[in-house]
Write a protein that holds these residues in place. Sequence first.
Motif, PDB file in Angstrom:
ATOM      1  N   UNK A 149       0.101  13.189  -2.497  1.00  0.00           N
ATOM      2  CA  UNK A 149       1.133  12.790  -0.722  1.00  0.00           C
ATOM      3  C   UNK A 149       0.677  11.626  -0.411  1.00  0.00           C
ATOM      4  N   UNK A 150       0.388  10.277  -0.857  1.00  0.00           N
ATOM      5  CA  UNK A 150      -0.006   9.438   0.165  1.00  0.00           C
ATOM      6  C   UNK A 150       0.678   8.562   0.083  1.00  0.00           C
ATOM      7  N   UNK A 151       0.777   7.291   0.918  1.00  0.00           N
ATOM      8  CA  UNK A 151       1.618   5.881   0.983  1.00  0.00           C
ATOM      9  C   UNK A 151       0.310   4.893   1.600  1.00  0.00           C
ATOM     10  N   UNK A 152       0.434   4.277   1.244  1.00  0.00           N
ATOM     11  CA  UNK A 152      -0.179   2.199   1.846  1.00  0.00           C
ATOM     12  C   UNK A 152       0.700   1.862   1.900  1.00  0.00           C
ATOM     13  N   UNK A 153       0.942   1.309   2.786  1.00  0.00           N
ATOM     14  CA  UNK A 153       1.462   0.010   2.987  1.00  0.00           C
ATOM     15  C   UNK A 153       1.074  -0.970   3.509  1.00  0.00           C
ATOM     16  N   UNK A 154       1.267  -2.341   2.521  1.00  0.00           N
ATOM     17  CA  UNK A 154       0.314  -3.283   3.109  1.00  0.00           C
ATOM     18  C   UNK A 154       1.290  -4.664   3.142  1.00  0.00           C
TER      19      UNK A 154
ATOM     20  N   UNK B  55      -6.904   4.378  -2.733  1.00  0.00           N
ATOM     21  CA  UNK B  55      -6.158   5.200  -1.922  1.00  0.00           C
ATOM     22  C   UNK B  55      -5.792   5.691  -2.697  1.00  0.00           C
ATOM     23  N   UNK B  56      -5.311   6.813  -2.517  1.00  0.00           N
ATOM     24  CA  UNK B  56      -4.150   8.069  -2.676  1.00  0.00           C
ATOM     25  C   UNK B  56      -2.978   7.964  -2.737  1.00  0.00           C
ATOM     26  N   UNK B  57      -2.533   8.182  -4.033  1.00  0.00           N
ATOM     27  CA  UNK B  57      -0.796   8.113  -3.547  1.00  0.00           C
ATOM     28  C   UNK B  57      -0.546   6.960  -4.440  1.00  0.00           C
ATOM     29  N   UNK B  58       0.225   6.474  -3.833  1.00  0.00           N
ATOM     30  CA  UNK B  58       0.941   5.083  -3.860  1.00  0.00           C
ATOM     31  C   UNK B  58       0.823   4.101  -3.170  1.00  0.00           C
TER      32      UNK B  58
END
Length: 307
Positions: A59-64, A84-87
């Motif tokens: 349950x993790x989101x990285x936004x670029x 990273x984890x998640x998406x």
Amino acid sequence: SQPLSIRMHLMKISDSLKEDIADAPNWFHKAIETKLEQKKYAFNGHEVAYQKWVIDDEEQLTVLIHGTGAHSKWWDPIAPLLESKGTIIAPELPGMGDTSHFDKYDFELFKDAVLGVIDNEGMLKRKIFLVGHSLGGHLAAYIASEMPELVSGLIIIDSPIRPPDYDYDKHISSGPLRPIKYYSSKKEILSRFRLMPPQECKNDWYLRFIAEFSIKETSDGWRWKFDDRLFRSLKRLDGYGFSFSCPALFISGSDSLLLGSKIMKYMQSAFSEIMEFKVIKDAAHHVLVDKPIELAELINMELKKWN
């Protein structure tokens, strides 16, 4: 949303691009061959495009978030390097990439477009980290300031966060001052591709890759994808006081014009309690294309600290 099929980049890029990036390092080829999903969603009567890499079911989101006049594929070589984890999601801001053009542009519009991408994926309640370069760094810091409950960590890449009393009347835009020009051939327009603000870059294969996705063919000829009105109509954050409170990292290049400037000194003074400052050697403003491996390593170190 209107999802497109998942596919490998090298299966769809042109033969000329394959040839031009043939001498790129192995890690680069492996990265751009990593599977991703390209999607669009309806936004205020327009469409916002974005890319998505699914790492695992965490349950993790990285936004670029890309810079001015750029697009999500600037991150294609970087995203697969992130531990990273998640998406991972890379949106294309209004007026840029394959996202629709709008009549006017401001940070509220950009914020809503990015939040719409996250909401479209049903990820607003995830642990969210924002990573932004240049304009994208400004926007990431703006989102973290406006919605502090949403953002768990912030990474800003060579984005000058100016003090609230900064005089924008004296600010010189680095964008094109002339209307979009049409070119008769793809070869001609690609030969005109330049980084803005201008700088030298040794990684020609990276530049060639992002140039491929910066252009489109129309009935009038080849043109840049970005809306040239963006540079004239974008409403600056004049008088805005950034107030994000999440852990943050500021990354700049050793050859960046920010180093030693009054703006950098202001940032170090105003945000030293919550923000770390790191410098990547032999990189200028466009750290992504200058030192992609080193940039990914710094981002990975920070994300691990925050997890």
